[in-house]
Design an enzyme around this catalytic site. Structure first.
Site, PDB file in Angstrom:
ATOM      1  N   SER A   1      33.340   6.415  -1.122  1.00  0.00           N
ATOM      2  CA  SER A   1      33.221   7.173  -2.365  1.00  0.00           C
ATOM      3  C   SER A   1      33.800   6.380  -3.535  1.00  0.00           C
ATOM      4  CB  SER A   1      33.949   8.507  -2.215  1.00  0.00           C
ATOM      5  OG  SER A   1      35.299   8.258  -1.896  1.00  0.00           O
TER       6      SER A   1
ATOM      7  N   PHE B   1      31.532   7.200   6.711  1.00  0.00           N
ATOM      8  CA  PHE B   1      31.033   7.936   7.880  1.00  0.00           C
ATOM      9  C   PHE B   1      29.520   7.965   7.968  1.00  0.00           C
ATOM     10  CE2 PHE B   1      30.507  11.429   4.856  1.00  0.00           C
ATOM     11  CZ  PHE B   1      29.336  12.014   5.308  1.00  0.00           C
TER      12      PHE B   1
ATOM     13  N   CYS C   1      23.863   7.346   0.578  1.00  0.00           N
ATOM     14  CA  CYS C   1      24.198   6.935  -0.792  1.00  0.00           C
ATOM     15  C   CYS C   1      22.936   6.648  -1.595  1.00  0.00           C
ATOM     16  CB  CYS C   1      25.089   5.712  -0.779  1.00  0.00           C
ATOM     17  SG  CYS C   1      24.227   4.276  -0.172  1.00  0.00           S
TER      18      CYS C   1
END
Ligand code: NAD
Length: 498
Positions: free
Chosen positions: A228, A151, A283
């Site tokens: 993830s 996302f 990230c």
């Protein structure tokens, strides 16, 4: 306010799919539902894969010039219409408009890099390796590729893969995040406008069911995943077991090490930019600041001053930081503040107290600074993925390096120092895929490749750059001899060269 149905994009057209399942898409700055996204069944994914399979041979066989023409046209269209895309990103993700434009700029870089495919797809040629024998290599597309994206970068992460996969002659089925799915359909429409033949790129929205269908499809030969770590590991293991080529980029917990000789004002600026940009939902965000004891007080004070000046609010209103992606995620991130207190840390700036310039029901959490975080605390060990910057005080370089080495993640890290020897030692010693020296978010430019080490990347190939071309193509070596009568005769020995 009307709720927009968000459909799949299959074979060059919007398609509602056959599944009855849908998901809500929110504007995180208002907390209202703005869209209903179709969630694909396995059968729906099968339709997109079949479209890719049908379109692929003609695209594979199209000349490189034809494929490049599409990429150049796409680059022009995207550049001209990036504001439109930025507004979609802000509306569904929440990041502020300036940040959304930055995301698009980094995606455009990969499009521009892909426009140089002529050079990157070139093979090698060795003449007369044996009498009248030549050897050459060519790069051919892997076939039908599945891309699954997260996302937090609804445009940039798809653009890490689509330009290179497509210009290399593959067909792609993209499953974007169901939380902010509209950007990917917008990109697919633009690629169609740029001349991409129908079916070569399809978008299927969905969740685990759609992802599993892509993994299990015998037609899909390669998978690029970003998300993830637990899901990355799952996709890598299941995809590899099914014989696919897989690159799965996972989560992160990035440390920024500040040595006493660093310029503390620059370090404080960098920590704030990298810690709170995009509300920490990057990230490559800095989530841990390793501050040497002797300068920690001063550095924390400088950071707190800067955090106090940030404006949190609706991304369309010129604020610095937007909301989090969902209410559940906002609450989960806020929960770490309770954990911090219970574990003896000191909350210097509490994001729960933030006054926002945005809707009352938005998914707000202001920038949060926590000092004296224990390395045993979940605040330190978990990937929080929100606007929470933790300060861990250390005795010096060795302790800082040891902490980074002990982390299961290895995506990004940065050192702030004016000591060239220390920086050089750090870049050599640290087990992290992307390292910044006085650069807080060291995302490599498009002509290098992006990827972490350890639990931040499963598989051998990083994203984009030369490794992107290697991932989306297979090399073939051809040994050829054009026969003449002197080559006759029987010889069962292993071929040697003369
Ligand atoms: P996520 O792992 O929840 O979702 C990523 C994708 O996987 C989405 O398309 C989602 O629909 C799908 N998915 C979710 N659950 C699944 C399941 N059980 N089985 C199969 N597929 C599933 O990640 P997210 O919350 O969308 O994104 C944030 C995460 O992505 C963070 O961990 C962040 O660090 C990571 N990330 C990593 C990079 C990188 O380059 N390493 C870049 C961006 C984001």
């Amino acid at each position: 306010m009307s709720i927009t149905p968000i459909e799949h994009w299959v074979d060059g057209a919007a398609w509602a799919g056959t599944s009855e399942r849908t998901g809500d898409v929110f504007n995180p700055a208002t907390g209202t539902v703005t869209g209903t996204v179709a969630l694909a069944s396995a059968a729906d994914v099968g339709v997109a894969v079949a479209a890719a399979e049908a379109a692929w041979p003609a695209w594979r066989d199209a000349s490189l010039a034809t494929r490049l023409k599409v990429m150049f046209a796409f680059r022009e269209l995207l550049n001209a219409r990036k504001q439109e895309l930025a507004e979609i990103l802000t509306a569904e993700h929440g990041k502020v408009l300036a940040d959304a434009l930055g995301e698009i700029a980094r995606g455009l870089e990969v499009v521009e890099f892909a426009c140089g495919a002529g050079h990157l797809l070139k093979g090698e040629y060795s003449e007369s390796v044996s009498t009248n024998v030549d050897v050459y290599t060519v790069r051919q597309p892997v076939g039908i590729v599945g891309v699954i994206s997260p996302f937090n970068f609804p445009a940039m992460v798809p653009l890490w893969f689509l330009p290179i996969a497509l210009v290399s002659g593959n067909a792609v089925v993209l499953k974007p995040s169901e939380k902010d799915p509209s950007a990917s359909v917008w990109l697919a429409r633009l690629l169609q406008e740029a001349g991409l033949p129908d079916g070569v790129l399809s978008i299927v929205h969905g969740d685990k069911e759609a992802v599993d269908a892509l993994i299990d499809s015998p037609v899909v030969s390669a998978l690029s995943f970003v998300g993830s770590t637990p899901i990355a590991k799952y996709i890598y293991e299941r995809g590899s077991a099914a014989g696919k080529r897989v690159q799965a980029l996972g989560g992160a917990k990035n440390h920024m090490l500040v040595l006493p000789d660093a310029d503390l004002d620059l370090a404080a600026d960098a920590a704030v930019n990298a810690g709170f940009g995009s509300a920490g939902e990057r990230c490559m965000a800095v989530s841990v600041l390793l501050a040497v004891d002797t300068i920690a007080d001063e550095l924390v004070t400088k950071i707190a001053e800067r955090v106090g000046q940030l404006r949190t609010g609706d991304g369309t209103r010129g604020c610095d930081m937007g909301p989090l992606i969902t209410r559940a995620h906002r609450d989960k991130v806020a929960g770490y503040l309770d954990i911090a207190v219970a574990d003896g840390a000191e909350i210097v700036v509490d994001g729960r107290d933030v006054v926002v310039d945005g809707g009352d029901d938005g998914f707000w959490l202001g920038p949060t600074l926590i000092d004296r975080v224990a390395t045993t605390s979940a605040v330190y060990t978990d990937e929080i993925f929100g606007p929470v910057l933790s300060v861990v005080r250390i005795a010096g370089y060795d302790e800082g390096l040891a902490l980074i080495e002990a982390s299961p993640y290895g995506n990004g890290t940065a050192i702030f120092t004016n000591d060239g020897g220390a920086a050089r030692r750090f870049q050599r010693e640290v087990s992290v895929g992307m390292v910044g020296v006085n650069v807080p978010i060291p995302v490599p430019v498009a002509y290098h490749s992006f990827g972490g080490w350890k639990a931040s990347l499963f598989g051998d190939a990083k994203a984009y750059g030369p490794q992107g071309f290697a991932f989306f193509t297979r090399e073939k070596a051809i040994t050829s001899r054009w026969l003449d009568p002197s080559h006759g005769g029987i010889n069962l020995g292993f071929p040697a060269h003369d």
